[in-house]
Design an enzyme around this catalytic site. Structure first.
Site, PDB file in Angstrom:
ATOM      1  N   TYR A  52      47.924  28.339 -48.806  1.00  0.00           N
ATOM      2  CA  TYR A  52      46.508  28.075 -49.198  1.00  0.00           C
ATOM      3  C   TYR A  52      45.496  27.624 -48.916  1.00  0.00           C
ATOM      4  O   TYR A  52      43.705  27.812 -48.939  1.00  0.00           O
ATOM      5  CB  TYR A  52      46.140  29.412 -50.136  1.00  0.00           C
ATOM      6  N   HIS A 110      58.272  30.552 -49.360  1.00  0.00           N
ATOM      7  CA  HIS A 110      57.347  31.224 -48.810  1.00  0.00           C
ATOM      8  C   HIS A 110      57.672  32.497 -47.463  1.00  0.00           C
ATOM      9  O   HIS A 110      57.362  33.633 -48.163  1.00  0.00           O
ATOM     10  CB  HIS A 110      56.357  30.470 -48.311  1.00  0.00           C
TER      11      HIS A 110
HETATM   12  N1  LIG Z   1      53.420  35.838 -49.877  1.00  0.00           N
HETATM   13  C1  LIG Z   1      53.026  36.135 -48.614  1.00  0.00           C
HETATM   14  O1  LIG Z   1      52.834  36.105 -47.851  1.00  0.00           O
HETATM   15  C2  LIG Z   1      51.334  36.932 -48.906  1.00  0.00           C
HETATM   16  C3  LIG Z   1      50.983  37.608 -47.737  1.00  0.00           C
HETATM   17  C4  LIG Z   1      49.352  37.996 -48.561  1.00  0.00           C
HETATM   18  C5  LIG Z   1      49.188  37.724 -49.246  1.00  0.00           C
HETATM   19  N2  LIG Z   1      50.170  36.384 -50.727  1.00  0.00           N
HETATM   20  C6  LIG Z   1      49.035  36.438 -51.878  1.00  0.00           C
HETATM   21  O2  LIG Z   1      48.395  37.827 -52.660  1.00  0.00           O
HETATM   22  C7  LIG Z   1      47.497  37.830 -52.454  1.00  0.00           C
HETATM   23  C8  LIG Z   1      46.582  39.681 -52.788  1.00  0.00           C
HETATM   24  O3  LIG Z   1      46.596  40.130 -51.711  1.00  0.00           O
HETATM   25  P1  LIG Z   1      45.259  39.764 -50.478  1.00  0.00           P
HETATM   26  O4  LIG Z   1      44.567  39.499 -51.367  1.00  0.00           O
HETATM   27  O5  LIG Z   1      46.065  39.859 -49.313  1.00  0.00           O
HETATM   28  O6  LIG Z   1      44.928  40.817 -50.457  1.00  0.00           O
HETATM   29  P2  LIG Z   1      44.683  42.252 -51.917  1.00  0.00           P
HETATM   30  O7  LIG Z   1      44.780  42.089 -52.997  1.00  0.00           O
HETATM   31  O8  LIG Z   1      45.197  43.802 -51.041  1.00  0.00           O
HETATM   32  O9  LIG Z   1      43.453  43.061 -50.880  1.00  0.00           O
HETATM   33  C9  LIG Z   1      42.117  41.562 -50.875  1.00  0.00           C
HETATM   34  C10 LIG Z   1      40.856  42.259 -50.678  1.00  0.00           C
HETATM   35  O10 LIG Z   1      40.145  44.068 -51.558  1.00  0.00           O
HETATM   36  C11 LIG Z   1      39.035  43.732 -52.282  1.00  0.00           C
HETATM   37  N3  LIG Z   1      39.430  44.524 -53.607  1.00  0.00           N
HETATM   38  C12 LIG Z   1      39.706  44.033 -54.785  1.00  0.00           C
HETATM   39  N4  LIG Z   1      40.057  44.843 -55.599  1.00  0.00           N
HETATM   40  C13 LIG Z   1      39.093  45.363 -55.162  1.00  0.00           C
HETATM   41  C14 LIG Z   1      38.361  46.600 -55.724  1.00  0.00           C
HETATM   42  N5  LIG Z   1      38.655  46.998 -57.078  1.00  0.00           N
HETATM   43  N6  LIG Z   1      37.859  48.197 -54.672  1.00  0.00           N
HETATM   44  C15 LIG Z   1      37.219  48.036 -53.725  1.00  0.00           C
HETATM   45  N7  LIG Z   1      37.688  46.471 -53.117  1.00  0.00           N
HETATM   46  C16 LIG Z   1      39.266  45.422 -53.507  1.00  0.00           C
HETATM   47  C17 LIG Z   1      38.963  41.811 -52.529  1.00  0.00           C
HETATM   48  O11 LIG Z   1      37.118  42.669 -52.058  1.00  0.00           O
HETATM   49  P3  LIG Z   1      36.343  41.674 -52.789  1.00  0.00           P
HETATM   50  O12 LIG Z   1      36.870  40.092 -53.481  1.00  0.00           O
HETATM   51  O13 LIG Z   1      35.643  41.312 -52.509  1.00  0.00           O
HETATM   52  O14 LIG Z   1      36.903  42.157 -54.051  1.00  0.00           O
HETATM   53  C18 LIG Z   1      39.710  41.162 -51.025  1.00  0.00           C
HETATM   54  O15 LIG Z   1      38.836  42.244 -49.942  1.00  0.00           O
HETATM   55  C19 LIG Z   1      47.007  36.854 -52.755  1.00  0.00           C
HETATM   56  O16 LIG Z   1      45.663  36.784 -52.294  1.00  0.00           O
HETATM   57  C20 LIG Z   1      47.781  35.999 -51.866  1.00  0.00           C
HETATM   58  O17 LIG Z   1      47.810  35.582 -53.504  1.00  0.00           O
HETATM   59  C21 LIG Z   1      51.565  36.770 -50.256  1.00  0.00           C
END
Ligand SMILES: NC(=O)c1ccc[n+]([C@@H]2O[C@H](COP(=O)([O-])OP(=O)(O)OC[C@H]3O[C@@H](n4cnc5c(N)ncnc54)[C@H](OP(=O)(O)O)[C@@H]3O)[C@@H](O)[C@H]2O)c1
Length: 280
Positions: A52, A110
């Site tokens: 990241y 990862h």
């Molecule tokens: N291990 C892996 O391979 C892997 C892969 C993908 C992700 N990850 C980890 O998982 C974390 C979370 O997944 P993600 O970032 O892909 O997606 P997510 O948490 O499912 O969604 C993030 C999105 O949701 C919005 N959001 C958050 N809370 C909200 C709410 N209450 N109402 C409306 N919209 C909302 C955020 O926008 P705003 O910021 O504008 O609120 C952002 O655009 C990542 O940040 C990362 O740390 C790990």
């Protein structure tokens, strides 16, 4: 301030809050401010990764917050290109230098990258880094049962946690059951399915109206009741608070089943099947 988010204890004794903050794309000064704000709001678990390119941002937030280091749980992850043993050891050290930390609470491989076939070596590096005090708890991400079985067979050490894609469109029922049978905690990445069409879903909307909650809160409560640690990412202070305000209501069995029933075989957001997908 008391703890706002309940905790679970992993098999190695490390405690984690049941919700953390995803930090993908939270970078630079705006990222530091968003993360410091989240910590002040009550978040204690932060999910980062070498790839990241924000371990520095996370480390800076840890330095700036008034919350003591030992109350925080900082996660990072080893990229595929550094899975060979010596490279893995160096990468873990580099992660710590970037974050300006003495130790990570949790460090994960990862992706398994099975074609590359170096994940057992990488696991040995994590085992050793834990012995050296660089990591408190070691786990994996995106590992299928067959990959974890091999780690256990070849090293005798079971991961404390597996962070996998998990949201109502892809509920991972079988994989979660397998984790339970092996005392491995499930952590959900993209728990809100990246704010896709899921946040307009009619079924969840009706449940949300019944509880006078937002759709996101219902989804995050569903993760919690499944026994999975959700790590929703938000850069907005209001949505950060919203996402952890889920401990004063509960979903009944019918509601849980309705949400789980939204899953579909092709429900992965980007078709990243760990059996074939590789990330370096
Ligand atoms: N291990 C892996 O391979 C892997 C892969 C993908 C992700 N990850 C980890 O998982 C974390 C979370 O997944 P993600 O970032 O892909 O997606 P997510 O948490 O499912 O969604 C993030 C999105 O949701 C919005 N959001 C958050 N809370 C909200 C709410 N209450 N109402 C409306 N919209 C909302 C955020 O926008 P705003 O910021 O504008 O609120 C952002 O655009 C990542 O940040 C990362 O740390 C790990």
């Amino acid at each position: 301030m008391g703890k706002l988010i309940p905790e679970v204890t992993l098999t190695d004794g490390v405690t984690l809050p049941v919700i953390g903050l995803g930090t993908y794309s939270l970078k630079g000064n705006a990222g530091v401010n968003a993360i410091v704000g989240a910590i002040e709001t009550g978040y204690r678990l932060l999910d980062s990764a070498y790839n990241y390119e924000n371990e520095g941002t996370v480390g800076e937030a840890v330095k700036r917050t008034r919350v003591p280091r030992e109350e925080l749980r900082i996660t990072s992850k080893l990229p595929g290109r550094y899975q060979a043993y010596d490279k893995a050891v160096t990468a873990i050290q580099e992660s710590l230098y970037r974050a300006n930390l003495d130790y990570f609470d949790l460090y994960l491989i990862h992706w398994p990258n099975p074609k590359q076939d170096n994940y057992v070596e990488a696991w040995q590096a994590l085992i050793d880094a834990k012995k050296w005090g660089l990591i408190r708890s070691i786990g994996v991400s995106n590992f299928l049962p067959e990959h974890i079985e091999r780690l256990i067979k070849e090293t005798g050490v079971t991961p404390s946690i597996n962070q996998i894609e998990l949201h109502p469109f892809f509920n991972q029922a079988q994989q979660r059951k397998w984790h339970e049978e092996h005392n491995i905690k499930t952590e959900s990445w993209s728990p809100l399915a990246r704010a896709s069409e899921l946040l307009q879903n009619d079924t969840i909307q009706k449940i949300a109206e019944r509880h006078n909650r937002s759709i996101s809160q219902i989804i995050l409560r569903w993760h919690y009741q499944l026994g999975a640690i959700g790590i929703p990412r938000s850069s907005s202070p209001d949505r950060q608070i919203e996402n952890i305000s889920i401990f004063d209501f509960s979903l009944d069995e019918t509601e849980m089943s309705l949400i789980s029933g939204l899953t579909r075989p092709d429900g992965r957001l980007k078709n990243q099947d760990p059996a074939t997908y590789e990330e370096f």
